[in-house]
Design a protein around this motif. Structure first.
Motif, PDB file in Angstrom:
ATOM      1  N   PRO A 192      -3.764   1.663  -1.866  1.00 50.51           N
ATOM      2  CA  PRO A 192      -5.142   1.160  -1.761  1.00 50.51           C
ATOM      3  C   PRO A 192      -6.212   2.186  -2.139  1.00 50.51           C
ATOM      4  CG  PRO A 192      -4.420   1.958   0.362  1.00 50.51           C
ATOM      5  CD  PRO A 192      -3.345   2.328  -0.616  1.00 50.51           C
ATOM      6  N   PHE A 193      -5.896   3.165  -2.973  1.00 55.17           N
ATOM      7  CA  PHE A 193      -6.814   4.296  -3.169  1.00 55.17           C
ATOM      8  C   PHE A 193      -7.939   4.044  -4.176  1.00 55.17           C
ATOM      9  CE2 PHE A 193      -2.744   6.322  -1.855  1.00 55.17           C
ATOM     10  CZ  PHE A 193      -3.177   6.740  -0.615  1.00 55.17           C
ATOM     11  N   ASP A 220      -9.393  -6.006  -0.241  1.00 57.48           N
ATOM     12  CA  ASP A 220     -10.333  -5.099   0.417  1.00 57.48           C
ATOM     13  C   ASP A 220      -9.895  -4.872   1.865  1.00 57.48           C
ATOM     14  OD1 ASP A 220     -12.762  -3.610   0.736  1.00 57.48           O
ATOM     15  OD2 ASP A 220     -13.654  -5.359   1.713  1.00 57.48           O
ATOM     16  N   PRO A 234       0.812  -1.224   0.000  1.00 58.58           N
ATOM     17  CA  PRO A 234       0.000   0.000   0.000  1.00 58.58           C
ATOM     18  C   PRO A 234       0.844   1.272   0.000  1.00 58.58           C
ATOM     19  CG  PRO A 234      -0.135  -1.113   2.117  1.00 58.58           C
ATOM     20  CD  PRO A 234       0.651  -2.008   1.225  1.00 58.58           C
ATOM     21  N   SER A 246      -4.949  -0.465   5.844  1.00 60.16           N
ATOM     22  CA  SER A 246      -3.840   0.483   5.673  1.00 60.16           C
ATOM     23  C   SER A 246      -4.317   1.935   5.695  1.00 60.16           C
ATOM     24  CB  SER A 246      -3.056   0.183   4.395  1.00 60.16           C
ATOM     25  OG  SER A 246      -3.924   0.124   3.294  1.00 60.16           O
ATOM     26  N   LEU A 247      -5.552   2.182   5.221  1.00 58.58           N
ATOM     27  CA  LEU A 247      -6.060   3.568   5.238  1.00 58.58           C
ATOM     28  C   LEU A 247      -6.720   3.920   6.572  1.00 58.58           C
ATOM     29  CD1 LEU A 247      -7.653   3.938   1.666  1.00 58.58           C
ATOM     30  CD2 LEU A 247      -5.551   4.976   2.521  1.00 58.58           C
ATOM     31  N   GLU A 266      -9.547   0.908  -4.787  1.00 58.70           N
ATOM     32  CA  GLU A 266     -10.235  -0.374  -4.583  1.00 58.70           C
ATOM     33  C   GLU A 266     -11.752  -0.103  -4.516  1.00 58.70           C
ATOM     34  OE1 GLU A 266      -8.406  -3.487  -4.410  1.00 58.70           O
ATOM     35  OE2 GLU A 266      -7.151  -1.961  -5.321  1.00 58.70           O
ATOM     36  N   ALA A 290      -6.786  -2.725   1.972  1.00 59.77           N
ATOM     37  CA  ALA A 290      -7.074  -1.312   1.679  1.00 59.77           C
ATOM     38  C   ALA A 290      -7.658  -0.618   2.904  1.00 59.77           C
ATOM     39  CB  ALA A 290      -8.040  -1.218   0.498  1.00 59.77           C
ATOM     40  N   LYS A 300     -15.747 -10.201  -4.649  1.00 57.82           N
ATOM     41  CA  LYS A 300     -16.581 -10.979  -5.574  1.00 57.82           C
ATOM     42  C   LYS A 300     -15.897 -11.061  -6.931  1.00 57.82           C
ATOM     43  CE  LYS A 300     -19.682  -7.340  -7.333  1.00 57.82           C
ATOM     44  NZ  LYS A 300     -19.016  -6.134  -6.888  1.00 57.82           N
ATOM     45  N   GLN A 333     -18.449  -0.955  -7.388  1.00 55.97           N
ATOM     46  CA  GLN A 333     -19.010  -0.763  -6.049  1.00 55.97           C
ATOM     47  C   GLN A 333     -20.315  -1.530  -5.832  1.00 55.97           C
ATOM     48  OE1 GLN A 333     -17.492   1.678  -7.663  1.00 55.97           O
ATOM     49  NE2 GLN A 333     -16.012   2.442  -6.196  1.00 55.97           N
ATOM     50  N   ARG A 341     -14.015  -0.307  -2.354  1.00 55.63           N
ATOM     51  CA  ARG A 341     -14.537   0.397  -1.182  1.00 55.63           C
ATOM     52  C   ARG A 341     -13.862   1.741  -0.929  1.00 55.63           C
ATOM     53  NH1 ARG A 341     -15.682  -2.327   4.562  1.00 55.63           N
ATOM     54  NH2 ARG A 341     -14.316  -4.040   3.963  1.00 55.63           N
ATOM     55  N   THR A 342     -12.736   1.978  -1.572  1.00 57.90           N
ATOM     56  CA  THR A 342     -11.987   3.199  -1.265  1.00 57.90           C
ATOM     57  C   THR A 342     -11.902   4.179  -2.440  1.00 57.90           C
ATOM     58  OG1 THR A 342      -9.915   2.120  -1.898  1.00 57.90           O
ATOM     59  CG2 THR A 342     -10.522   1.998   0.421  1.00 57.90           C
TER      60      THR A 342
END
Lengths: 216, 223
Positions: free
Chosen positions: B90-91, A191, A44, A197-198, B93, A194, A168, B51, B95-96
């Motif tokens: 991870p920006f 997921d 990340p 890490s955020l 993905e 992400a 999925k 999403q 969900r993000t």
């Protein structure tokens, strides 16, 4: 009685060559399909926290396996081994989030690492699989509920929180159940990576600790 | 005699099948909010929206549109989606990922993300959202195999409907500069006389081609 016994013996002798074949066919029909989750996880892109983290993966986590039961027969349908892949995932994300990471065999090793600021131990509470043949949706789905535990080196708890991950993959993209489940699981683990890490520094108890210790 | 008659009729059937297989309608609409003019040293990235729980924009469609935009002498440099997602992790993905341009503005406040965009040389982000649905399935085909051989007999038909929308974000102004929608539908046929003969409407590929060409024109700033 003796006649009956010898008759039975003859019967079994006559068919003994069939036994291994029959058995293997029966076993093949009943045995569960084993899916070993494999994936590559990117590191990340986040600002590192200037902390030394000790990590413990217990056996339940590093060997985690989920068995999906066939709802009609009650037999094991799929055995999904994801422990190794989840260890790979955390081995990738933790060194990106923390400036130093020490991987520990067990809690007994903490004493020999005085440089540690905190100890992290991930665990899996629930694992669910959605297969198209059961859900009637055109996707394979994986949902995982984690329990994350963070403690001070002296054993005092800093934070204990739950995280969920969802992934999925479209059914039509993958020819086999194995590939579809694998892709959904990798998506779920991404997921988790992400959101972890955020969001790590924003967990209220973690945020309090980081502010108290002048890390933020 | 019979064979020569069949040979004479073959081109007629071939033409009929080609006409039937080509019945796809594609409609492309463009909505422009600001001017755009991409330079040759600038890049774009085309991303699929994922999403929704009910569906996700297929990676194959995203790749197809990217290939159309990048092809030809007027092609635009497109960063592959997978490479972008991995390097920006991870920006972006499910969900993000930023859903609106003000979320993108918040993301660009993070130095690591802004630097990565600069490294890529990306000027525009294109978000693709949509899916292809199948409906009006009818007919049936039976197949049988015997000692003398096998074969199928019957007729099947269905309608495919593709609806995709592209939203284009300008990274310099952090705003939406326009949107393009591609709607395509067509009926496919599957007659089976001994062997099944698929006459497929190329619905998604037509939507992809139309969307890609229009995106290229839009980003070049051609009216």
């Amino acid at each position: 009685m003796l006649v009956k016994m010898s008759g039975l013996k003859q019967l079994f002798t006559g068919f003994r060559f069939l036994t291994p074949v029959t058995l293997s066919m029966l076993l093949a029909g009943c045995s569960a399909s084993v899916i070993n989750i494999e994936g590559n996880y990117p590191s990340p892109l986040v600002n590192q926290l200037p902390l030394t983290l000790g990590v413990i993966y217990d056996d339940n986590f590093s060997n985690y396996s989920f068995t999906e039961i066939d709802e009609y027969s009650g037999d094991d349908q799929y055995i999904i081994n994801s422990g190794a892949s989840q260890v790979d995932l955390f081995n990738t994300i933790l060194p990106a989030v923390f400036s130093q990471v020490v991987f520990l065999e067990s809690a007994d090793d903490i004493a020999s690492h005085p440089e540690l600021d905190m100890i992290f131990q991930p665990g899996i509470e629930e694992f669910q699989v959605g297969l198209p043949q059961k859900t009637r949706l055109n996707v394979y789905e994986i949902w995982v509920k984690y329990n994350m535990r963070l403690s001070a080196p002296d054993g005092n708890s800093i934070a204990d929180w739950v995280m969920t991950a969802y992934g999925k993959s479209p059914q039509e993209t993958f020819g086999s159940v194995d590939a579809g489940v694998n892709e959904a699981a990798v998506e779920a683990f991404r997921d988790l990576a992400a959101t972890f890490s955020l969001g790590f520094a924003n967990i209220p108890e973690v945020n309090d600790w980081l502010r108290t210790n002048n890390v933020l | 005699m019979k064979i020569s008659k069949l040979l004479l009729q073959a081109p007629f059937f071939a033409c009929l099948f080609m006409v039937l297989s080509a019945c796809t309608t594609t409609e492309i609409d463009e909505f422009r909010q600001s001017t755009t003019q991409i330079q040759t040293d600038e890049s774009i990235v085309i991303l699929g929206r994922r999403q929704s729980n009910a569906y996700e924009t297929e990676g194959e469609f995203v790749e197809c549109v990217a290939n159309v935009v990048a092809s030809g002498s007027d092609g635009i440099n497109v960063i592959p989606e997978t490479q972008f997602l991995d390097e920006m992790f991870p920006f972006f993905e499910p969900r993000t990922a930023p859903m609106r341009t003000d979320h993108l503005a918040q993301l660009m406040e993070q130095e690591v993300a802004a630097q990565k965009f600069e490294d890529f040389g990306i000027s525009y982000i294109v978000w693709l959202d949509g899916l292809t649905q199948r409906s009006q399935e009818s007919g049936s085909i039976s197949c049988a195999v015997g000692p003398g051989g096998g074969g199928c007999f019957g007729f099947g038909t269905w309608v495919d409907d593709s609806n995709f929308e592209a939203e284009i974000w300008d990274l310099d102004n952090l705003s939406t500069v326009g949107a393009i929608s591609a709607d395509a539908n067509g009926q496919s046929y599957l007659p089976a006389i001994v062997i099944p003969i698929p006459l497929l409407a190329r619905v998604e590929s037509n939507a992809c081609s139309g969307m890609g060409q229009q995106l290229k024109t839009f980003l070049r700033g051609n009216v």
